[in-house]
Design a protein around this motif. Structure first.
Motif, PDB file in Angstrom:
ATOM      1  N   ALA A   2       0.836  -1.207   0.000  1.00 46.32           N
ATOM      2  CA  ALA A   2       0.000   0.000   0.000  1.00 46.32           C
ATOM      3  C   ALA A   2       0.871   1.258   0.000  1.00 46.32           C
ATOM      4  N   ALA A  24       3.853   3.124  -5.036  1.00 42.30           N
ATOM      5  CA  ALA A  24       3.658   2.375  -6.279  1.00 42.30           C
ATOM      6  C   ALA A  24       2.280   1.724  -6.289  1.00 42.30           C
ATOM      7  N   SER A  25       1.876   1.203  -5.142  1.00 40.78           N
ATOM      8  CA  SER A  25       0.564   0.564  -5.047  1.00 40.78           C
ATOM      9  C   SER A  25      -0.541   1.563  -5.368  1.00 40.78           C
ATOM     10  N   ARG A  40      -2.410   1.684   6.578  1.00 44.55           N
ATOM     11  CA  ARG A  40      -2.006   2.238   5.280  1.00 44.55           C
ATOM     12  C   ARG A  40      -2.920   1.713   4.160  1.00 44.55           C
ATOM     13  N   MET A  71      -2.348  -8.693   6.436  1.00 39.83           N
ATOM     14  CA  MET A  71      -1.638  -9.824   5.828  1.00 39.83           C
ATOM     15  C   MET A  71      -2.307 -11.160   6.134  1.00 39.83           C
ATOM     16  N   THR A 128       3.353  -5.180  -5.122  1.00 40.15           N
ATOM     17  CA  THR A 128       3.918  -3.825  -5.236  1.00 40.15           C
ATOM     18  C   THR A 128       4.902  -3.556  -4.105  1.00 40.15           C
ATOM     19  N   LEU A 180       9.336  -6.994  -1.474  1.00 38.61           N
ATOM     20  CA  LEU A 180       9.617  -8.391  -1.119  1.00 38.61           C
ATOM     21  C   LEU A 180      10.344  -9.103  -2.254  1.00 38.61           C
TER      22      LEU A 180
HETATM   23  P1  ATR Z   1       6.918   2.404  -2.874  1.00 37.80           P
HETATM   24  O1  ATR Z   1       6.708   3.868  -3.023  1.00 37.80           O
HETATM   25  O2  ATR Z   1       8.016   1.845  -3.730  1.00 37.80           O
HETATM   26  O3  ATR Z   1       5.647   1.636  -3.039  1.00 37.80           O
HETATM   27  P2  ATR Z   1       6.835   2.424   0.018  1.00 37.80           P
HETATM   28  O4  ATR Z   1       5.915   3.581  -0.012  1.00 37.80           O
HETATM   29  O5  ATR Z   1       7.973   2.439   0.969  1.00 37.80           O
HETATM   30  O6  ATR Z   1       7.494   2.174  -1.401  1.00 37.80           O
HETATM   31  O7  ATR Z   1       5.963   1.086   0.233  1.00 37.80           O
HETATM   32  C1  ATR Z   1       6.534  -0.139   0.406  1.00 37.80           C
HETATM   33  C2  ATR Z   1       5.453  -1.223   0.533  1.00 37.80           C
HETATM   34  O8  ATR Z   1       6.100  -2.469   0.736  1.00 37.80           O
HETATM   35  C3  ATR Z   1       4.519  -1.033   1.706  1.00 37.80           C
HETATM   36  O9  ATR Z   1       3.268  -1.598   1.387  1.00 37.80           O
HETATM   37  C4  ATR Z   1       5.216  -1.850   2.799  1.00 37.80           C
HETATM   38  O10 ATR Z   1       4.367  -2.258   3.838  1.00 37.80           O
HETATM   39  P3  ATR Z   1       4.039  -1.263   5.096  1.00 37.80           P
HETATM   40  O11 ATR Z   1       3.111  -0.213   4.560  1.00 37.80           O
HETATM   41  O12 ATR Z   1       3.405  -2.113   6.108  1.00 37.80           O
HETATM   42  O13 ATR Z   1       5.376  -0.697   5.515  1.00 37.80           O
HETATM   43  C5  ATR Z   1       5.665  -3.032   1.975  1.00 37.80           C
HETATM   44  N1  ATR Z   1       6.774  -3.788   2.561  1.00 37.80           N
HETATM   45  C6  ATR Z   1       8.078  -3.463   2.570  1.00 37.80           C
HETATM   46  N2  ATR Z   1       8.815  -4.439   3.154  1.00 37.80           N
HETATM   47  C7  ATR Z   1       7.945  -5.413   3.510  1.00 37.80           C
HETATM   48  C8  ATR Z   1       8.072  -6.687   4.154  1.00 37.80           C
HETATM   49  N3  ATR Z   1       9.260  -7.148   4.558  1.00 37.80           N
HETATM   50  N4  ATR Z   1       6.947  -7.415   4.359  1.00 37.80           N
HETATM   51  C9  ATR Z   1       5.751  -6.969   3.950  1.00 37.80           C
HETATM   52  N5  ATR Z   1       5.557  -5.771   3.338  1.00 37.80           N
HETATM   53  C10 ATR Z   1       6.635  -5.010   3.128  1.00 37.80           C
END
Ligand code: ATR
Length: 282
Positions: A137, A140-141, A165, A182, A198, A201
């Motif tokens: 979320a 990018a999402s 979020r 999740m 998105t 991971l």
């Molecule tokens: P971007 O702009 O590239 O989308 P971001 O705004 O930092 O980057 O978002 C990263 C996404 O990856 C978020 O949904 C994040 O989850 P949280 O909102 O809970 O932080 C998710 N994310 C990153 N690392 C993760 C992990 N190890 N397990 C699950 N979700 C992860």
């Protein structure tokens, strides 16, 4: 009448902080060469405290740029500072593409349509599915949820580590979008025809937990916006179950098309040659 500046400058930029790793110069450089356009597309590193001054230089014409791309961490500020936002940028509150037109700075966001154009190119008819699952979320999402919703997918289930979020995102994009923790991943995958990762991971080489891909339709398409590596752990899991997959490189290439067309007046194509050029650089 066209802005006189448009006939003078053939220069575009990608601005971010840091910006070293952007592959956009490779993509636009390839297209400039392909069309024989005498122009440039250059990386510009601008810190957050200097971004407003950078935009002022763009608006006044002093910087000599016709427009450019904006990346992390400036996408929200670009949206705030632009004179004219299209509907996509306005709803997202983030812009990745800027151009000067009749003395005013215009902004849009092409991340979402880059994603859908990539699916259109490889799996036409993908948007016939009833339900999609989007993991993550973040920024990018947001762009992808908007674009998938705009293609008429009736039920979009956003699953995120932080439920709050995901809920913000669902509130922003209306009744087709639902937020889940999740722990609900397996349940929302049941009978879904499209799965989009998105999150980051799999990008760091860390193992990724088993995804409940056995719950998806056997005709489902699984996509990942991560493109290093091209075959991510999530895509490998999908392939092992015989599901169709799309890697994240297509989104990167297709999101660049509208900007190039705005700045340089030609609509470029995304083909194997360009794909291979970027892969060779990875
Ligand atoms: P971007 O702009 O590239 O989308 P971001 O705004 O930092 O980057 O978002 C990263 C996404 O990856 C978020 O949904 C994040 O989850 P949280 O909102 O809970 O932080 C998710 N994310 C990153 N690392 C993760 C992990 N190890 N397990 C699950 N979700 C992860």
């Amino acid at each position: 009448m066209a802005d006189s500046r448009e006939t003078i400058f053939n220069h575009a930029f990608v601005v971010g902080y840091p910006i070293k790793h952007s592959r956009s110069p490779l993509i636009h450089g390839h297209w400039l060469k392909r069309f024989g356009i005498e122009g440039s597309y250059e990386r510009v590193a601008v810190s957050p405290e200097n971004f407003e001054a950078f935009i002022a230089g763009l608006k006044s014409g002093a910087s000599g740029f016709r427009g450019g791309n904006v990346t992390i961490p400036h996408k929200e500020a670009a949206c705030r500072l632009a004179d004219v936002l299209d509907g996509l940028a306005e709803e997202l509150g983030a812009a990745n593409t800027l151009w000067m037109e009749e003395g005013r700075l215009n902004a849009t966001n092409t991340d979402g349509i880059g994603f859908t154009a990539s699916l259109d190119a490889s799996h036409p008819g993908w948007d016939g599915v009833d339900r999609a699952v989007i993991l993550g979320a973040g920024g990018a999402s947001r762009a992808i949820v908007q674009a998938v919703r705009d293609r008429g997918i009736g039920e979009i289930n956003v699953v995120n580590r932080s439920l709050e979020r995901a809920m913000e995102l669902a509130d922003r994009f209306g009744p087709a979008v639902h937020a889940h923790p999740m722990s609900a991943l397996s349940e929302v995958c049941e009978g879904a025809g499209l799965f989009i990762n998105t999150t980051s991971l799999g990008m760091d080489g860390e193992p990724v937990a088993e995804m409940p891909f056995d719950r998806l339709l056997s005709s489902a398409l699984v996509t990942d916006i991560v493109y290093v590596p091209l075959m991510t752990p999530i895509l490998l899991q999908a392939k092992a179950r015989g599901l169709a997959t799309v890697d994240g490189l297509g989104m990167l290439l297709h999101q660049a098309v509208p900007g190039f067309e705005r700045w340089f007046g030609q609509r470029p194509v995304v083909d194997e040659e360009l794909r291979n050029l970027v892969i060779a650089d990875m």
